[in-house]
Design a protein around this motif. Structure first.
Motif, PDB file in Angstrom:
ATOM      1  N   PHE A  45      49.583  50.332  50.001  1.00 16.10           N
ATOM      2  CA  PHE A  45      48.977  49.010  50.123  1.00 16.10           C
ATOM      3  C   PHE A  45      49.829  47.906  49.500  1.00 16.10           C
ATOM      4  O   PHE A  45      49.440  46.737  49.532  1.00 16.10           O
ATOM      5  CB  PHE A  45      47.558  49.015  49.546  1.00 16.10           C
ATOM      6  CG  PHE A  45      46.588  49.767  50.411  1.00 16.10           C
ATOM      7  CD1 PHE A  45      46.101  49.209  51.581  1.00 16.10           C
ATOM      8  CD2 PHE A  45      46.175  51.045  50.068  1.00 16.10           C
ATOM      9  CE1 PHE A  45      45.218  49.903  52.392  1.00 16.10           C
ATOM     10  CE2 PHE A  45      45.295  51.748  50.866  1.00 16.10           C
ATOM     11  CZ  PHE A  45      44.820  51.177  52.040  1.00 16.10           C
ATOM     12  N   ASN A  46      51.002  48.261  48.968  1.00 16.15           N
ATOM     13  CA  ASN A  46      51.957  47.250  48.514  1.00 16.15           C
ATOM     14  C   ASN A  46      52.736  46.666  49.681  1.00 16.15           C
ATOM     15  O   ASN A  46      53.448  45.674  49.516  1.00 16.15           O
ATOM     16  CB  ASN A  46      52.931  47.843  47.490  1.00 16.15           C
ATOM     17  CG  ASN A  46      52.232  48.222  46.197  1.00 16.15           C
ATOM     18  OD1 ASN A  46      51.178  47.679  45.862  1.00 16.15           O
ATOM     19  ND2 ASN A  46      52.803  49.169  45.472  1.00 16.15           N
ATOM     20  N   ARG A  47      52.630  47.278  50.847  1.00 16.84           N
ATOM     21  CA  ARG A  47      53.312  46.794  52.038  1.00 16.84           C
ATOM     22  C   ARG A  47      52.712  45.450  52.454  1.00 16.84           C
ATOM     23  O   ARG A  47      51.538  45.188  52.221  1.00 16.84           O
ATOM     24  CB  ARG A  47      53.146  47.787  53.185  1.00 16.84           C
ATOM     25  CG  ARG A  47      53.706  49.173  52.903  1.00 16.84           C
ATOM     26  CD  ARG A  47      53.222  50.194  53.926  1.00 16.84           C
ATOM     27  NE  ARG A  47      53.664  49.885  55.262  1.00 16.84           N
ATOM     28  CZ  ARG A  47      54.793  50.341  55.813  1.00 16.84           C
ATOM     29  NH1 ARG A  47      55.562  51.162  55.136  1.00 16.84           N
ATOM     30  NH2 ARG A  47      55.122  50.007  57.039  1.00 16.84           N
ATOM     31  N   ALA A  50      48.542  43.577  57.370  1.00 11.37           N
ATOM     32  CA  ALA A  50      47.192  44.146  57.452  1.00 11.37           C
ATOM     33  C   ALA A  50      47.274  45.660  57.616  1.00 11.37           C
ATOM     34  O   ALA A  50      48.331  46.205  57.960  1.00 11.37           O
ATOM     35  CB  ALA A  50      46.450  43.518  58.624  1.00 11.37           C
ATOM     36  N   PHE A  51      46.137  46.314  57.397  1.00 14.62           N
ATOM     37  CA  PHE A  51      46.080  47.775  57.432  1.00 14.62           C
ATOM     38  C   PHE A  51      44.949  48.228  58.341  1.00 14.62           C
ATOM     39  O   PHE A  51      43.836  47.696  58.261  1.00 14.62           O
ATOM     40  CB  PHE A  51      45.862  48.327  56.017  1.00 14.62           C
ATOM     41  CG  PHE A  51      46.982  47.974  55.090  1.00 14.62           C
ATOM     42  CD1 PHE A  51      48.067  48.822  54.946  1.00 14.62           C
ATOM     43  CD2 PHE A  51      46.970  46.773  54.406  1.00 14.62           C
ATOM     44  CE1 PHE A  51      49.120  48.476  54.117  1.00 14.62           C
ATOM     45  CE2 PHE A  51      48.021  46.418  53.573  1.00 14.62           C
ATOM     46  CZ  PHE A  51      49.098  47.274  53.435  1.00 14.62           C
ATOM     47  N   LEU A  81      42.346  46.243  45.714  1.00 17.55           N
ATOM     48  CA  LEU A  81      42.862  45.882  47.034  1.00 17.55           C
ATOM     49  C   LEU A  81      42.407  44.488  47.460  1.00 17.55           C
ATOM     50  O   LEU A  81      42.408  44.163  48.652  1.00 17.55           O
ATOM     51  CB  LEU A  81      42.440  46.935  48.074  1.00 17.55           C
ATOM     52  CG  LEU A  81      42.942  48.359  47.816  1.00 17.55           C
ATOM     53  CD1 LEU A  81      42.488  49.296  48.933  1.00 17.55           C
ATOM     54  CD2 LEU A  81      44.452  48.396  47.668  1.00 17.55           C
ATOM     55  N   LYS A  84      43.695  42.356  50.582  1.00 15.13           N
ATOM     56  CA  LYS A  84      44.205  43.245  51.636  1.00 15.13           C
ATOM     57  C   LYS A  84      43.236  43.212  52.819  1.00 15.13           C
ATOM     58  O   LYS A  84      42.035  43.418  52.653  1.00 15.13           O
ATOM     59  CB  LYS A  84      44.367  44.681  51.135  1.00 15.13           C
ATOM     60  CG  LYS A  84      45.340  44.809  49.970  1.00 15.13           C
ATOM     61  CD  LYS A  84      46.736  44.382  50.358  1.00 15.13           C
ATOM     62  CE  LYS A  84      47.687  44.480  49.175  1.00 15.13           C
ATOM     63  NZ  LYS A  84      49.023  44.008  49.512  1.00 15.13           N
ATOM     64  N   CYS A  86      41.856  44.794  56.174  1.00 15.06           N
ATOM     65  CA  CYS A  86      41.788  46.158  56.702  1.00 15.06           C
ATOM     66  C   CYS A  86      40.788  46.261  57.842  1.00 15.06           C
ATOM     67  O   CYS A  86      39.899  45.431  57.991  1.00 15.06           O
ATOM     68  CB  CYS A  86      41.362  47.131  55.600  1.00 15.06           C
ATOM     69  SG  CYS A  86      42.445  47.168  54.170  1.00 15.06           S
ATOM     70  N   ALA A 116      38.900  45.464  49.144  1.00 13.37           N
ATOM     71  CA  ALA A 116      39.635  45.080  50.351  1.00 13.37           C
ATOM     72  C   ALA A 116      38.691  44.266  51.242  1.00 13.37           C
ATOM     73  O   ALA A 116      37.468  44.401  51.169  1.00 13.37           O
ATOM     74  CB  ALA A 116      40.123  46.318  51.097  1.00 13.37           C
ATOM     75  N   ALA A 152      45.200  36.303  57.914  1.00 15.06           N
ATOM     76  CA  ALA A 152      46.528  36.657  57.383  1.00 15.06           C
ATOM     77  C   ALA A 152      47.364  35.408  57.199  1.00 15.06           C
ATOM     78  O   ALA A 152      48.120  35.295  56.224  1.00 15.06           O
ATOM     79  CB  ALA A 152      47.220  37.643  58.317  1.00 15.06           C
TER      80      ALA A 152
END
Length: 155
Positions: A45-47, A50-51, A81, A84, A86, A116, A152
């Motif tokens: 999750f450091n990338r 979005a996930f 998170l 983040k 998701c 998140a 984002a």
């Protein structure tokens, strides 16, 4: 937008869905990378970006074998998170009524617990429903990406 698709699978269906989702999102201009959950840790999750979790349900409502350690890592390390973005694509079979789509549900619950932002409702594909998971996954993911993109950009 950069999107990391994290895949939990036993028989390969979730990976197949993720592949079709990747192509559809790339056709819309997104940068997409698929990462199988084997050996993933919370630092994924450091990338940037979005996930998207794409997971099946196996056994008695469990996450697939390749996702167990990743889920356990999230549950034990409890990273924050916040911020983040998701989404969750859950695959299941409603003939298992008591545990239908619990793999996706477990990931959605831990993401929310860790602060998140889960965008949209979790996709709950039903293998007994007569639709292809790849087609449903692509349609859901395109709508999800439209919801995520402005968030984002604002982040």
């Amino acid at each position: 937008m950069q999107i990391s698709v994290l895949v939990g699978t036993m028989t390969g269906t979730a990976e197949l869905v993720a592949g079709d989702v990747k192509k559809a999102l790339e056709d819309k201009g997104h940068e997409v990378e698929i990462l199988l959950m084997d050996n993933l840790q919370t630092d994924v999750f450091n990338r940037p970006g979005a996930f998207l979790i794409c997971t099946s349900t196996y056994g008695q409502g469990d996450v697939p074998d390749n996702a167990r350690d990743f889920l356990a890592d999230l549950q034990s390390r409890k990273p924050d998170l916040s911020g983040k973005l998701c989404g969750v694509i859950g695959l299941g079979d409603s003939t298992y009524q008591d545990t239908f789509n619990h793999g996706g549900q477990q990931f959605e619950e831990i993401l929310r617990e860790l602060n998140a932002t889960v965008v949209g409702e979790r996709m709950r594909h039903n293998a007994s429903g007569g639709t292809l998971p790849e087609e449903d996954g692509v349609a859901w993911a395109l709508e999800w990406a439209e919801q995520v993109a402005p968030l984002a950009q604002a982040a």
